[in-house]
Design a protein around this motif. Sequence first.
Motif, PDB file in Angstrom:
ATOM      1  N   ASP A 235      -8.426   4.335  -3.332  1.00 23.88           N
ATOM      2  CA  ASP A 235      -8.056   2.915  -3.392  1.00 23.88           C
ATOM      3  C   ASP A 235      -8.004   2.416  -4.838  1.00 23.88           C
ATOM      4  O   ASP A 235      -7.129   1.627  -5.203  1.00 23.88           O
ATOM      5  N   ALA A 236      -8.938   2.887  -5.674  1.00 24.24           N
ATOM      6  CA  ALA A 236      -8.930   2.500  -7.084  1.00 24.24           C
ATOM      7  C   ALA A 236      -7.695   3.062  -7.790  1.00 24.24           C
ATOM      8  O   ALA A 236      -7.073   2.374  -8.612  1.00 24.24           O
ATOM      9  N   LEU A 237      -7.324   4.305  -7.471  1.00 23.79           N
ATOM     10  CA  LEU A 237      -6.106   4.888  -8.046  1.00 23.79           C
ATOM     11  C   LEU A 237      -4.871   4.116  -7.582  1.00 23.79           C
ATOM     12  O   LEU A 237      -3.936   3.909  -8.356  1.00 23.79           O
ATOM     13  N   SER A 238      -4.873   3.679  -6.325  1.00 24.58           N
ATOM     14  CA  SER A 238      -3.756   2.895  -5.792  1.00 24.58           C
ATOM     15  C   SER A 238      -3.632   1.560  -6.517  1.00 24.58           C
ATOM     16  O   SER A 238      -2.523   1.131  -6.863  1.00 24.58           O
ATOM     17  N   ALA A 239      -4.759   0.910  -6.779  1.00 28.24           N
ATOM     18  CA  ALA A 239      -4.734  -0.364  -7.494  1.00 28.24           C
ATOM     19  C   ALA A 239      -4.212  -0.179  -8.914  1.00 28.24           C
ATOM     20  O   ALA A 239      -3.431  -0.999  -9.408  1.00 28.24           O
ATOM     21  N   ALA A 240      -4.626   0.904  -9.562  1.00 32.42           N
ATOM     22  CA  ALA A 240      -4.144   1.181 -10.920  1.00 32.42           C
ATOM     23  C   ALA A 240      -2.649   1.467 -10.916  1.00 32.42           C
ATOM     24  O   ALA A 240      -1.920   1.014 -11.812  1.00 32.42           O
ATOM     25  N   LEU A 241      -2.172   2.182  -9.908  1.00 31.41           N
ATOM     26  CA  LEU A 241      -0.742   2.482  -9.786  1.00 31.41           C
ATOM     27  C   LEU A 241       0.058   1.200  -9.561  1.00 31.41           C
ATOM     28  O   LEU A 241       1.100   0.985 -10.184  1.00 31.41           O
ATOM     29  N   ALA A 242      -0.441   0.318  -8.689  1.00 33.38           N
ATOM     30  CA  ALA A 242       0.244  -0.953  -8.429  1.00 33.38           C
ATOM     31  C   ALA A 242       0.271  -1.832  -9.678  1.00 33.38           C
ATOM     32  O   ALA A 242       1.291  -2.467  -9.979  1.00 33.38           O
TER      33      ALA A 242
ATOM     34  N   MET B 240       0.850  -1.187   0.000  1.00 37.02           N
ATOM     35  CA  MET B 240       0.000   0.000   0.000  1.00 37.02           C
ATOM     36  C   MET B 240       0.890   1.243   0.000  1.00 37.02           C
ATOM     37  O   MET B 240       1.822   1.346   0.772  1.00 37.02           O
ATOM     38  N   TYR B 241       0.590   2.139  -0.885  1.00 39.13           N
ATOM     39  CA  TYR B 241       1.348   3.385  -1.000  1.00 39.13           C
ATOM     40  C   TYR B 241       0.736   4.462  -0.101  1.00 39.13           C
ATOM     41  O   TYR B 241      -0.469   4.442   0.152  1.00 39.13           O
ATOM     42  N   PRO B 242       1.544   5.427   0.341  1.00 39.91           N
ATOM     43  CA  PRO B 242       0.967   6.585   1.047  1.00 39.91           C
ATOM     44  C   PRO B 242       0.040   7.354   0.100  1.00 39.91           C
ATOM     45  O   PRO B 242       0.251   7.371  -1.119  1.00 39.91           O
ATOM     46  N   ILE B 243      -0.975   7.980   0.653  1.00 37.06           N
ATOM     47  CA  ILE B 243      -1.970   8.676  -0.161  1.00 37.06           C
ATOM     48  C   ILE B 243      -1.328   9.761  -1.013  1.00 37.06           C
ATOM     49  O   ILE B 243      -1.683   9.917  -2.185  1.00 37.06           O
ATOM     50  N   THR B 244      -0.368  10.505  -0.469  1.00 36.58           N
ATOM     51  CA  THR B 244       0.258  11.567  -1.258  1.00 36.58           C
ATOM     52  C   THR B 244       1.010  10.990  -2.455  1.00 36.58           C
ATOM     53  O   THR B 244       1.025  11.589  -3.517  1.00 36.58           O
ATOM     54  N   HIS B 245       1.606   9.825  -2.302  1.00 36.31           N
ATOM     55  CA  HIS B 245       2.297   9.181  -3.417  1.00 36.31           C
ATOM     56  C   HIS B 245       1.287   8.750  -4.482  1.00 36.31           C
ATOM     57  O   HIS B 245       1.509   8.944  -5.681  1.00 36.31           O
ATOM     58  N   ILE B 246       0.191   8.158  -4.038  1.00 30.24           N
ATOM     59  CA  ILE B 246      -0.846   7.711  -4.972  1.00 30.24           C
ATOM     60  C   ILE B 246      -1.356   8.887  -5.797  1.00 30.24           C
ATOM     61  O   ILE B 246      -1.433   8.820  -7.024  1.00 30.24           O
ATOM     62  N   LEU B 247      -1.679   9.982  -5.116  1.00 32.56           N
ATOM     63  CA  LEU B 247      -2.272  11.128  -5.806  1.00 32.56           C
ATOM     64  C   LEU B 247      -1.257  11.865  -6.671  1.00 32.56           C
ATOM     65  O   LEU B 247      -1.612  12.391  -7.728  1.00 32.56           O
ATOM     66  N   SER B 248       0.008  11.916  -6.250  1.00 28.63           N
ATOM     67  CA  SER B 248       1.003  12.621  -7.062  1.00 28.63           C
ATOM     68  C   SER B 248       1.374  11.822  -8.308  1.00 28.63           C
ATOM     69  O   SER B 248       1.760  12.402  -9.321  1.00 28.63           O
ATOM     70  N   CYS B 249       1.237  10.501  -8.273  1.00 28.85           N
ATOM     71  CA  CYS B 249       1.564   9.663  -9.429  1.00 28.85           C
ATOM     72  C   CYS B 249       0.348   9.348 -10.299  1.00 28.85           C
ATOM     73  O   CYS B 249       0.500   8.775 -11.373  1.00 28.85           O
ATOM     74  N   SER B 250      -0.839   9.704  -9.841  1.00 31.19           N
ATOM     75  CA  SER B 250      -2.059   9.450 -10.603  1.00 31.19           C
ATOM     76  C   SER B 250      -2.249  10.513 -11.673  1.00 31.19           C
ATOM     77  O   SER B 250      -1.685  11.603 -11.572  1.00 31.19           O
ATOM     78  N   PRO B 251      -3.056  10.228 -12.691  1.00 30.10           N
ATOM     79  CA  PRO B 251      -3.309  11.228 -13.727  1.00 30.10           C
ATOM     80  C   PRO B 251      -3.881  12.514 -13.134  1.00 30.10           C
ATOM     81  O   PRO B 251      -4.765  12.478 -12.273  1.00 30.10           O
ATOM     82  N   ALA B 252      -3.379  13.641 -13.604  1.00 26.53           N
ATOM     83  CA  ALA B 252      -3.765  14.947 -13.052  1.00 26.53           C
ATOM     84  C   ALA B 252      -5.261  15.190 -13.165  1.00 26.53           C
ATOM     85  O   ALA B 252      -5.866  15.753 -12.241  1.00 26.53           O
ATOM     86  N   HIS B 253      -5.885  14.758 -14.263  1.00 21.92           N
ATOM     87  CA  HIS B 253      -7.313  15.026 -14.429  1.00 21.92           C
ATOM     88  C   HIS B 253      -8.157  14.262 -13.410  1.00 21.92           C
ATOM     89  O   HIS B 253      -9.193  14.746 -12.977  1.00 21.92           O
ATOM     90  N   GLU B 254      -7.716  13.083 -12.989  1.00 14.35           N
ATOM     91  CA  GLU B 254      -8.455  12.327 -11.980  1.00 14.35           C
ATOM     92  C   GLU B 254      -8.315  12.959 -10.609  1.00 14.35           C
ATOM     93  O   GLU B 254      -9.273  13.020  -9.833  1.00 14.35           O
ATOM     94  N   VAL B 255      -7.117  13.451 -10.286  1.00 18.14           N
ATOM     95  CA  VAL B 255      -6.899  14.129  -9.013  1.00 18.14           C
ATOM     96  C   VAL B 255      -7.679  15.440  -8.986  1.00 18.14           C
ATOM     97  O   VAL B 255      -8.287  15.793  -7.970  1.00 18.14           O
ATOM     98  N   ALA B 256      -7.703  16.159 -10.110  1.00 16.73           N
ATOM     99  CA  ALA B 256      -8.460  17.403 -10.206  1.00 16.73           C
ATOM    100  C   ALA B 256      -9.952  17.155 -10.023  1.00 16.73           C
ATOM    101  O   ALA B 256     -10.645  17.951  -9.388  1.00 16.73           O
ATOM    102  N   ALA B 257     -10.461  16.056 -10.566  1.00 18.59           N
ATOM    103  CA  ALA B 257     -11.879  15.735 -10.402  1.00 18.59           C
ATOM    104  C   ALA B 257     -12.217  15.458  -8.941  1.00 18.59           C
ATOM    105  O   ALA B 257     -13.261  15.910  -8.440  1.00 18.59           O
TER     106      ALA B 257
END
Length: 139
Positions: free
Chosen positions: A112-119, A1-18
């Motif tokens: 959690d869905a963004l974390s799964a996609a990142l993993a 499991m990644y820290p939330i800040t890592h998940i959000l910083s590595c996730s697509p910007a448009h998903e984090v913006a939404a």
Amino acid sequence: MYPITHILSCSPAHEVAALSATVLARYPAEALVFITEPRTALVQLRMAEGVAESQFNAGEILVSEALLELAGHFGFGMVIGRDLQHATALAILDAALRMPGDPHADLRPHIDALSAALAAAQERRFAAAAATRVVFDTF
């Protein structure tokens, strides 16, 4: 499991913006106060040398950062590269998730869905790299 800040910083910007837009919709406009305007900066990339495990600065990295308050709660966001919107969205989510009582618990399934996609993406990269691995013992 990644820290939330890592998940959000590595996730697509448009998903984090939404996600940050859903948080902002719950507050009046004056609830968001920038401590410093979003900006770009250079930070040192620290690395550990493999044998002696000593730290050294490998160089500088361009980052975007945002520092703000949302309804009186501090939020900070930093992403690699020049993407002020992504850093701001990350800071908004950081502030929202720091609030006592977890009023934004509905965000956790999305994170959690963004974390799964990142993993899954990382597993694909590892599998691609493993396919090119050379075993020198067989030579």
